[in-house]
Design a protein around this motif. Structure first.
Motif, PDB file in Angstrom:
ATOM      1  N   ASP A  69     -12.285 -12.254   5.633  1.00 22.00           N
ATOM      2  CA  ASP A  69     -13.289 -12.422   4.576  1.00 22.00           C
ATOM      3  C   ASP A  69     -12.960 -11.564   3.360  1.00 22.00           C
ATOM      4  OD1 ASP A  69     -15.327 -14.115   6.034  1.00 22.00           O
ATOM      5  OD2 ASP A  69     -15.229 -12.395   7.385  1.00 22.00           O
ATOM      6  N   GLN A  70     -12.256 -10.480   3.599  1.00 27.69           N
ATOM      7  CA  GLN A  70     -11.881  -9.546   2.528  1.00 27.69           C
ATOM      8  C   GLN A  70     -10.539  -8.935   2.877  1.00 27.69           C
ATOM      9  OE1 GLN A  70     -13.843  -7.944  -0.416  1.00 27.69           O
ATOM     10  NE2 GLN A  70     -11.690  -7.428  -0.767  1.00 27.69           N
TER      11      GLN A  70
ATOM     12  N   LYS B   9     -22.383  -5.527   3.046  1.00 22.87           N
ATOM     13  CA  LYS B   9     -22.218  -6.298   4.276  1.00 22.87           C
ATOM     14  C   LYS B   9     -22.853  -5.609   5.485  1.00 22.87           C
ATOM     15  CE  LYS B   9     -19.848  -9.346   2.070  1.00 22.87           C
ATOM     16  NZ  LYS B   9     -20.432 -10.697   1.817  1.00 22.87           N
TER      17      LYS B   9
ATOM     18  N   TYR C 125     -17.931 -10.859  10.212  1.00 27.32           N
ATOM     19  CA  TYR C 125     -17.263 -10.446   8.980  1.00 27.32           C
ATOM     20  C   TYR C 125     -16.084  -9.543   9.326  1.00 27.32           C
ATOM     21  CZ  TYR C 125     -16.758  -8.085   4.419  1.00 27.32           C
ATOM     22  OH  TYR C 125     -16.282  -7.568   3.241  1.00 27.32           O
TER      23      TYR C 125
ATOM     24  N   ARG D 115     -12.022 -13.031  -0.916  1.00 27.31           N
ATOM     25  CA  ARG D 115     -12.037 -11.850  -1.771  1.00 27.31           C
ATOM     26  C   ARG D 115     -10.841 -10.956  -1.453  1.00 27.31           C
ATOM     27  NH1 ARG D 115     -16.234 -11.029  -4.995  1.00 27.31           N
ATOM     28  NH2 ARG D 115     -18.104 -12.287  -4.662  1.00 27.31           N
TER      29      ARG D 115
ATOM     30  N   ILE E  60     -17.246  -1.705  -1.038  1.00 33.21           N
ATOM     31  CA  ILE E  60     -17.029  -3.101  -0.646  1.00 33.21           C
ATOM     32  C   ILE E  60     -17.825  -3.439   0.617  1.00 33.21           C
ATOM     33  CG2 ILE E  60     -15.291  -4.698   0.284  1.00 33.21           C
ATOM     34  CD1 ILE E  60     -13.255  -3.355  -1.591  1.00 33.21           C
TER      35      ILE E  60
ATOM     36  N   VAL F 100     -12.278  -7.575   7.791  1.00 32.05           N
ATOM     37  CA  VAL F 100     -11.511  -7.114   6.636  1.00 32.05           C
ATOM     38  C   VAL F 100     -10.112  -6.724   7.096  1.00 32.05           C
ATOM     39  CG1 VAL F 100     -11.391  -5.392   4.784  1.00 32.05           C
ATOM     40  CG2 VAL F 100     -13.625  -6.225   5.569  1.00 32.05           C
TER      41      VAL F 100
END
Length: 375
Positions: free
Chosen positions: A188-189, A46, A151, A28, A42, A153
């Motif tokens: 992941d982002q 999560k 996770y 993403r 966003i 970012v």
């Protein structure tokens, strides 16, 4: 490799099967001026619960600025300001992991890196080491990570490194400078907001942008080149030319360089970098030279390997009126040279991409010393 398969015929056939790497991609990504302000929405899905925070690793240049007020902190989220003055280190990663595990009773909901390549690499490494035992230096190499990371970012505030898209997090360890290269490294982002690159100094803008440019030259001239990496590399190179040789407005330049960084990172994800990166690792390990400027310092001495690329690089330097330091290796001892050369030659995939299977007969210790001695 050769595999025998029974396909229902009278005799089994020998079939040659070519194996391809199945690399991960960032699943993403959001792009656009001001899109950073969507970070809260966003992250919300999560969040596991109120006691599982997000940890924000932020370049300390933002400490005390209004930008910090835009970070969507709730519950017990934590902001950790980190200096990007030096290359990211394994001891730094281990310290951050230890702090997080000490302060919280469980794994965080995620790690968010905000900054340049140093902060993005730290965020990727911390996310990995929160779920994998031992020190981060245990995972320097290729495909050594066993468990998926938490996770994580990536939010770049400077363009060019490609760290936002790569499966590598480059760390300076006690014995070597080498990346954690893993399918679990990739973010992941990613949030690509060109407005976040406002205020970057001209020198840093050039050095990190040239990191992207050099990615393209090394990928497009490498033996690992394929149609996938070529398509990204050619687009990134085109964008770099527009930014550094064209006459763009500041906002256009920010947009295009951020896209160049993304495409350049994708190009090397499916191929590899080459001589400049391999030799800059030696400079960084011994002298602490930062990655972007280290690549620039080395690259201008590589006409033998990348004549057209070096000519274009020199043209960009003249256009942007940038001057690089010289003589940084003039006072080194033979032992120092041997250290740099050993670190550089340890980057075997980079040398093979640059020079082919026979690279050891070309990239001799004598050849590398002759290049380093001119730097």
């Amino acid at each position: 490799m050769e595999i025998k398969k029974d396909i229902g015929l009278k005799d089994s056939l020998t079939i040659k099967e070519k194996r391809y790497r199945n690399f991960p991609m960032v699943p993403r990504v959001i792009f656009g001026r001001g899109c950073f302000d969507q970070l809260g929405e966003i992250l919300m899905p999560k969040r596991r619960h109120s006691e599982a925070p997000f940890i924000f690793l932020v370049d300390d240049v933002f400490e005390g600025t209004s930008f910090v007020d835009r970070i969507p902190l709730i519950f017990n989220d934590l902001v950790v300001f980190v200096s990007a003055e030096e290359e990211p280190k394994t001891v730094q990663v281990d310290a951050l992991v230890g702090r997080i595990k000490t302060e919280f009773n469980e794994l965080p909901s995620g790690i968010v890196g905000i900054g340049g390549g140093t902060l993005l690499d730290l965020a990727k490494a911390v996310a990995i080491c929160l779920t994998n035992k031992g020190s981060s230096c245990d995972y320097q190499g290729w495909d050594l990570v066993v468990k998926p990371s938490v996770y994580h970012v990536g939010i770049p505030t400077i363009s060019g490194t490609g760290a936002e898209v790569s499966r590598t997090t480059v760390l300076l360890g006690p014995e070597k400078k080498l990346g954690i290269n893993s399918d679990h490294t990739t973010f992941d982002q990613v949030v690509l907001d060109p407005d976040l690159t406002k205020g970057v100094s001209k020198e840093q803008w050039f050095y990190t942008g040239m990191d992207c440019f050099i990615h393209c030259i090394e990928s497009l001239n490498g033996t690992y080149l394929n149609a996938f990496s070529q398509s990204y590399g050619e687009k990134a190179l085109e964008l770099c030319k527009e930014v550094y040789l064209g006459e763009l407005s500041p906002s256009e330049s920010r947009d295009k360089l951020m896209m160049a960084s993304w495409h350049g990172g994708m190009s090397i994800a499916y191929s590899q970098v080459g001589v400049a990166h391999a030799m800059s690792y030696g400079l960084s390990y011994l002298l602490g030279v930062k990655h972007g400027i280290g690549n620039c310092i080395v690259f201008r001495h590589l006409e033998e390997f990348y004549p057209d690329g070096v000519a274009l690089f020199n043209q960009m330097m003249r256009k942007q009126k940038v001057h690089l330091p010289s003589g940084i290796c003039s006072d080194l001892t033979d032992c120092d040279y041997e250290t740099m050369i050993s670190v550089s030659l340890g980057m075997e995939p980079l040398w093979e991409n640059a020079l082919g299977k026979d690279w050891r007969n070309i990239a001799t210790r004598e050849k590398l010393k002759s290049i380093y001695s001119r730097i």
